[in-house]
Design a protein around this motif. Sequence first.
Motif, PDB file in Angstrom:
ATOM      1  N   ARG A   1      -7.376   5.367   3.482  1.00 32.89           N
ATOM      2  CA  ARG A   1      -8.179   4.233   3.016  1.00 32.89           C
ATOM      3  C   ARG A   1      -8.617   3.353   4.182  1.00 32.89           C
TER       4      ARG A   1
ATOM      5  N   PHE B   1     -12.395   2.527   5.389  1.00 36.36           N
ATOM      6  CA  PHE B   1     -12.846   1.154   5.631  1.00 36.36           C
ATOM      7  C   PHE B   1     -13.484   1.041   7.015  1.00 36.36           C
TER       8      PHE B   1
ATOM      9  N   GLU C   1     -16.961   2.406   7.336  1.00 38.78           N
ATOM     10  CA  GLU C   1     -18.002   1.577   6.724  1.00 38.78           C
ATOM     11  C   GLU C   1     -18.430   0.409   7.606  1.00 38.78           C
TER      12      GLU C   1
ATOM     13  N   ASP D   1      -7.818  -9.937  -5.409  1.00 35.70           N
ATOM     14  CA  ASP D   1      -7.438  -8.545  -5.158  1.00 35.70           C
ATOM     15  C   ASP D   1      -8.323  -7.588  -5.946  1.00 35.70           C
TER      16      ASP D   1
ATOM     17  N   ALA E   1     -10.206  -6.124  -2.905  1.00 28.93           N
ATOM     18  CA  ALA E   1      -9.264  -5.179  -2.295  1.00 28.93           C
ATOM     19  C   ALA E   1      -9.535  -3.752  -2.764  1.00 28.93           C
ATOM     20  N   ASP E   2      -9.236  -2.808  -1.904  1.00 30.50           N
ATOM     21  CA  ASP E   2      -9.319  -1.392  -2.236  1.00 30.50           C
ATOM     22  C   ASP E   2      -8.131  -1.083  -3.150  1.00 30.50           C
TER      23      ASP E   2
ATOM     24  N   GLN F   1      -6.673   1.664  -4.326  1.00 27.87           N
ATOM     25  CA  GLN F   1      -5.723   2.683  -3.853  1.00 27.87           C
ATOM     26  C   GLN F   1      -4.889   2.160  -2.698  1.00 27.87           C
ATOM     27  N   LEU F   2      -5.534   1.469  -1.773  1.00 31.93           N
ATOM     28  CA  LEU F   2      -4.829   0.895  -0.636  1.00 31.93           C
ATOM     29  C   LEU F   2      -3.829  -0.149  -1.104  1.00 31.93           C
ATOM     30  N   SER F   3      -4.262  -1.000  -2.013  1.00 34.59           N
ATOM     31  CA  SER F   3      -3.393  -2.050  -2.531  1.00 34.59           C
ATOM     32  C   SER F   3      -2.149  -1.468  -3.215  1.00 34.59           C
TER      33      SER F   3
END
Length: 161
Positions: A52, A56, A59, A120, A124-125, A127-129
Amino acid sequence: MTPVELAALLSKPTSPLLREAIRSLPLDQVEALVIEGLAAAEDALRQIVVDRVAAFVAEQEGDGPAPMTAYFTPTERRATEGLTWSPFVAALASTEEIPDLRHTSTQVVCVPVEEAELADAMFADPQLSRALTRLASMDEPGHEDVLRVHLPTREVTRVRL
C-alpha cells in the motif's frame, strides 16, 4: 495436498475437519502451530503495508528522487484501546537517513472519536489502515516508536526515537 488446498482449509478455521485435525495434535504441536500462524499473519500484514505504501508513493508526483522509506507514528484513538499506528504517512524520505519525527511541543486537542473515524474513512487507505491496526494489536507501539517501511528491501521495522 497443494498449498492452495491447504490455504482453503485454513481460511475456515472453524470447519469441523480443521477443528478435529487440531484437536488430534499434541499440545506442543498446537503451540508451534499458533506461533507459526501468528508469525505468518504478521509477515502478511507487513507485506500489505509495503504494497500500500508503494502504491501511495507511485501516485505522488515530483521531480526529485523517489522515496525509499516511509514512516508512520503512533496515535491514540480511544484511551481504552491504547496506541495504534496512524494510517497516514508521517514522512517520506529518499535516503536512509531517518527524518526528525520527534514532537517539538505537544498540545493536546480533544477530537471527537467520530471526527477521527470520519477522517480515516475519507482519507486513509482502508487496507493500509486495517493492516497497521492489526500490527499494532499484535505488538503495541510505544509513544517514542516509529514504523519504518523500507521500499527497496520491503522491510517493515520499528524504530525507537
